[in-house]
Design a protein around this motif. Structure first.
Motif, PDB file in Angstrom:
ATOM      1  N   ALA A 278       0.810  -1.221   0.000  1.00 26.41           N
ATOM      2  CA  ALA A 278       0.000   0.000   0.000  1.00 26.41           C
ATOM      3  C   ALA A 278       0.843   1.272   0.000  1.00 26.41           C
ATOM      4  O   ALA A 278       1.930   1.317   0.583  1.00 26.41           O
ATOM      5  CB  ALA A 278      -0.942   0.006   1.197  1.00 26.41           C
ATOM      6  N   ASP A 279       0.308   2.299  -0.655  1.00 23.77           N
ATOM      7  CA  ASP A 279       0.855   3.655  -0.551  1.00 23.77           C
ATOM      8  C   ASP A 279       0.212   4.379   0.626  1.00 23.77           C
ATOM      9  O   ASP A 279       0.884   5.065   1.388  1.00 23.77           O
ATOM     10  CB  ASP A 279       0.575   4.441  -1.837  1.00 23.77           C
ATOM     11  N   ASP A 280      -1.103   4.232   0.732  1.00 24.90           N
ATOM     12  CA  ASP A 280      -1.883   4.887   1.775  1.00 24.90           C
ATOM     13  C   ASP A 280      -2.697   3.855   2.539  1.00 24.90           C
ATOM     14  O   ASP A 280      -2.887   2.728   2.070  1.00 24.90           O
ATOM     15  CB  ASP A 280      -2.834   5.938   1.185  1.00 24.90           C
ATOM     16  N   VAL A 281      -3.184   4.251   3.700  1.00 27.46           N
ATOM     17  CA  VAL A 281      -3.966   3.354   4.544  1.00 27.46           C
ATOM     18  C   VAL A 281      -5.175   4.108   5.098  1.00 27.46           C
ATOM     19  O   VAL A 281      -5.058   5.257   5.520  1.00 27.46           O
ATOM     20  CB  VAL A 281      -3.114   2.812   5.721  1.00 27.46           C
TER      21      VAL A 281
ATOM     22  N   THR B 114      -7.652   6.596  11.456  1.00 20.91           N
ATOM     23  CA  THR B 114      -6.657   7.435  10.808  1.00 20.91           C
ATOM     24  C   THR B 114      -6.631   7.135   9.330  1.00 20.91           C
ATOM     25  O   THR B 114      -7.016   6.046   8.886  1.00 20.91           O
ATOM     26  CB  THR B 114      -5.251   7.220  11.420  1.00 20.91           C
ATOM     27  N   GLN B 115      -6.182   8.107   8.545  1.00 17.74           N
ATOM     28  CA  GLN B 115      -5.924   7.918   7.125  1.00 17.74           C
ATOM     29  C   GLN B 115      -4.657   8.659   6.783  1.00 17.74           C
ATOM     30  O   GLN B 115      -4.442   9.799   7.220  1.00 17.74           O
ATOM     31  CB  GLN B 115      -7.071   8.429   6.256  1.00 17.74           C
ATOM     32  N   GLY B 116      -3.788   8.017   6.011  1.00 14.37           N
ATOM     33  CA  GLY B 116      -2.554   8.667   5.608  1.00 14.37           C
ATOM     34  C   GLY B 116      -1.642   7.684   4.916  1.00 14.37           C
ATOM     35  O   GLY B 116      -2.017   6.540   4.633  1.00 14.37           O
ATOM     36  N   SER B 117      -0.427   8.116   4.657  1.00 12.87           N
ATOM     37  CA  SER B 117       0.547   7.243   4.009  1.00 12.87           C
ATOM     38  C   SER B 117       1.055   6.203   4.995  1.00 12.87           C
ATOM     39  O   SER B 117       0.941   6.369   6.216  1.00 12.87           O
ATOM     40  CB  SER B 117       1.714   8.070   3.470  1.00 12.87           C
ATOM     41  N   VAL B 118       1.622   5.123   4.460  1.00 18.40           N
ATOM     42  CA  VAL B 118       2.196   4.092   5.318  1.00 18.40           C
ATOM     43  C   VAL B 118       3.320   4.672   6.167  1.00 18.40           C
ATOM     44  O   VAL B 118       3.459   4.339   7.342  1.00 18.40           O
ATOM     45  CB  VAL B 118       2.692   2.902   4.463  1.00 18.40           C
ATOM     46  N   THR B 119       4.094   5.575   5.593  1.00 19.94           N
ATOM     47  CA  THR B 119       5.186   6.215   6.344  1.00 19.94           C
ATOM     48  C   THR B 119       4.638   7.026   7.512  1.00 19.94           C
ATOM     49  O   THR B 119       5.147   6.954   8.634  1.00 19.94           O
ATOM     50  CB  THR B 119       6.002   7.132   5.424  1.00 19.94           C
ATOM     51  N   ASP B 120       3.573   7.794   7.250  1.00 22.86           N
ATOM     52  CA  ASP B 120       2.966   8.575   8.331  1.00 22.86           C
ATOM     53  C   ASP B 120       2.405   7.661   9.411  1.00 22.86           C
ATOM     54  O   ASP B 120       2.477   7.966  10.606  1.00 22.86           O
ATOM     55  CB  ASP B 120       1.837   9.453   7.783  1.00 22.86           C
ATOM     56  N   LEU B 121       1.833   6.536   8.987  1.00 21.58           N
ATOM     57  CA  LEU B 121       1.234   5.597   9.938  1.00 21.58           C
ATOM     58  C   LEU B 121       2.278   5.033  10.880  1.00 21.58           C
ATOM     59  O   LEU B 121       2.088   5.014  12.104  1.00 21.58           O
ATOM     60  CB  LEU B 121       0.541   4.472   9.181  1.00 21.58           C
ATOM     61  N   THR B 122       3.393   4.578  10.350  1.00 22.66           N
ATOM     62  CA  THR B 122       4.418   3.972  11.210  1.00 22.66           C
ATOM     63  C   THR B 122       5.053   5.006  12.126  1.00 22.66           C
ATOM     64  O   THR B 122       5.505   4.666  13.219  1.00 22.66           O
ATOM     65  CB  THR B 122       5.503   3.273  10.370  1.00 22.66           C
ATOM     66  N   SER B 123       5.078   6.262  11.708  1.00 20.65           N
ATOM     67  CA  SER B 123       5.648   7.296  12.573  1.00 20.65           C
ATOM     68  C   SER B 123       4.779   7.556  13.794  1.00 20.65           C
ATOM     69  O   SER B 123       5.247   8.094  14.791  1.00 20.65           O
ATOM     70  CB  SER B 123       5.838   8.607  11.800  1.00 20.65           C
TER      71      SER B 123
ATOM     72  N   PRO C 186      18.673   0.218  16.626  1.00 17.61           N
ATOM     73  CA  PRO C 186      17.354   0.865  16.645  1.00 17.61           C
ATOM     74  C   PRO C 186      16.281  -0.145  16.250  1.00 17.61           C
ATOM     75  O   PRO C 186      16.488  -0.966  15.352  1.00 17.61           O
ATOM     76  CB  PRO C 186      17.483   1.966  15.592  1.00 17.61           C
ATOM     77  N   ARG C 187      15.173  -0.131  16.960  1.00 14.95           N
ATOM     78  CA  ARG C 187      14.081  -1.053  16.672  1.00 14.95           C
ATOM     79  C   ARG C 187      13.207  -0.458  15.584  1.00 14.95           C
ATOM     80  O   ARG C 187      12.665   0.624  15.726  1.00 14.95           O
ATOM     81  CB  ARG C 187      13.236  -1.305  17.931  1.00 14.95           C
ATOM     82  N   ARG C 188      13.071  -1.177  14.489  1.00 24.41           N
ATOM     83  CA  ARG C 188      12.318  -0.675  13.337  1.00 24.41           C
ATOM     84  C   ARG C 188      10.823  -0.654  13.635  1.00 24.41           C
ATOM     85  O   ARG C 188      10.252  -1.628  14.093  1.00 24.41           O
ATOM     86  CB  ARG C 188      12.582  -1.573  12.117  1.00 24.41           C
ATOM     87  N   ARG C 189      10.198   0.470  13.358  1.00 27.21           N
ATOM     88  CA  ARG C 189       8.750   0.561  13.514  1.00 27.21           C
ATOM     89  C   ARG C 189       8.078  -0.136  12.338  1.00 27.21           C
ATOM     90  O   ARG C 189       8.539  -0.045  11.208  1.00 27.21           O
ATOM     91  CB  ARG C 189       8.308   2.023  13.550  1.00 27.21           C
ATOM     92  N   THR C 190       6.990  -0.813  12.580  1.00 25.35           N
ATOM     93  CA  THR C 190       6.289  -1.543  11.539  1.00 25.35           C
ATOM     94  C   THR C 190       4.832  -1.113  11.481  1.00 25.35           C
ATOM     95  O   THR C 190       4.307  -0.491  12.401  1.00 25.35           O
ATOM     96  CB  THR C 190       6.342  -3.062  11.791  1.00 25.35           C
ATOM     97  N   VAL C 191       4.180  -1.487  10.365  1.00 25.31           N
ATOM     98  CA  VAL C 191       2.746  -1.248  10.249  1.00 25.31           C
ATOM     99  C   VAL C 191       1.999  -1.995  11.347  1.00 25.31           C
ATOM    100  O   VAL C 191       1.009  -1.505  11.890  1.00 25.31           O
ATOM    101  CB  VAL C 191       2.247  -1.679   8.857  1.00 25.31           C
ATOM    102  N   GLU C 192       2.490  -3.178  11.717  1.00 24.80           N
ATOM    103  CA  GLU C 192       1.836  -3.931  12.784  1.00 24.80           C
ATOM    104  C   GLU C 192       1.906  -3.172  14.105  1.00 24.80           C
ATOM    105  O   GLU C 192       0.919  -3.136  14.856  1.00 24.80           O
ATOM    106  CB  GLU C 192       2.481  -5.306  12.937  1.00 24.80           C
TER     107      GLU C 192
END
Length: 316
Positions: A198-201, A211-220, A284-290
């Motif tokens: 996905a580009d957006d979620v 929420t709605q936004g990009s995958v990058t914004d979501l993981t942040s 550093p612990r990587r943030r994930t969509v999960e």
């Protein structure tokens, strides 16, 4: 192919006095793959059914290209949908099923062989659908969705039943379709796959937009930065980071390791060096969509299981 935007505004649906979809609003734009996420019972399937005209909303609108699904004179040319991979008649062949769809929607019959090739079913086009595996049925369902060369695709759990090769194939296909300018809206529970696809979620819970936004914004949004650290003297390390205003807890995924929040890996390394502490690991612990999904939907999960503790002396 006609480009079109999905616009959901103030959507409401109630069943047996339970508000399943509650004032839901979001937009899905052309040229993107947008994931539709939420816990079981969040209202995803009901929302998709209202979008496709299969269920009438109590309030609000669900529009595709500015119109309701039934307002399009030839909807299959505008919207391709996959809601149930097993809906085809089991005694029909794959080719017969798609030919029926094409003729009933005034789509040139030559499109049948084109989409069969596109989804990799040419060699089994003459076989009865009832003998198909779930993965093959998913491919056939996607072929049906593509039959009218639509500008919008609405897919509910399209990767169910696919093997790893099939999932990678579908990911590539959907991203290629979005790159052509199509609107691709995909509901899925496969969070790791959604992170790659996905580009957006669009994320919902209890029928409402979370929420709605990009995958990058979501993981942040998922959490503060964490660093996994293993040290020769973990207690001294814990005291050290606390002195610097950070927090440290035991890392569940690694024995004798700490998860440190509030300090970067560089700052931890420098502080440890000044204190004469030996570090074995600093990552550093990587943030994930999960991570983001679990955090953002924590208050929206309706069906929670319990973990039964083993009886003392029993074997796991």
């Amino acid at each position: 192919m006609t480009k079109a935007t999905i616009e959901v505004s103030g959507l409401v649906k109630t069943y047996a006095k339970k508000r399943v979809v509650d004032g839901l609003s979001f937009t899905v734009n052309p040229g993107t793959v947008t994931g539709f996420l939420g816990p079981n019972g969040a209202g995803k399937s009901t929302t998709l059914r209202m979008l496709l005209g299969l269920t009438r909303p109590d309030a609000g609108t669900a529009l595709i290209g500015g119109r309701g699904y039934h307002e399009h004179p030839e909807p299959l040319r505008v919207v391709g949908a996959l809601m149930d991979a097993r809906w085809a008649h089991p005694k029909r062949s794959a080719r017969a099923h798609l030919t029926w769809l094409a003729r009933s929607n005034r789509i040139p019959v030559q499109r049948v062989d084109e989409v069969l090739a596109q989804v990799g079913l040419t060699d089994v086009a003459g076989k009865r659908v009832g003998g198909f595996s779930l993965g093959m049925a998913q491919r056939l369902g996607l072929a049906g969705a593509l039959l009218g060369d639509p500008g919008v695709l609405v897919l509910d759990e399209p990767a169910n039943g696919l093997d790893p090769e099939g999932i990678a194939w579908m990911r590539g296909l959907l991203r290629a379709l979005a790159a052509e300018g199509r609107t691709v809206f995909v509901s899925s529970h496969l969070l790791a796959e959604m992170a790659q696809l996905a580009d957006d979620v669009v994320m919902i819970g209890r029928g409402k937009l979370i929420t709605q936004g990009s995958v990058t914004d979501l993981t942040s949004l998922s959490s503060t930065e964490e660093v996994l650290v293993r040290a020769e003297e973990p207690e001294r390390l814990r005291d050290l980071v606390v002195e610097h205003g950070a927090t440290a807890v035991e890392a569940p995924e690694r024995a004798e390791a700490l998860l440190v929040s509030g300090m970067s890996s560089e700052d931890i390394g420098r502080a440890a060096a000044r204190a004469g502490l030996v570090l074995f690991e600093l990552a550093p612990r990587r943030r994930t969509v999960e991570d983001a999904y679990l955090k953002l939907t924590a208050d929206s999960v309706e069906y929670r299981g319990s973990v039964q503790q083993p009886v003392e002396g029993s074997r796991a």
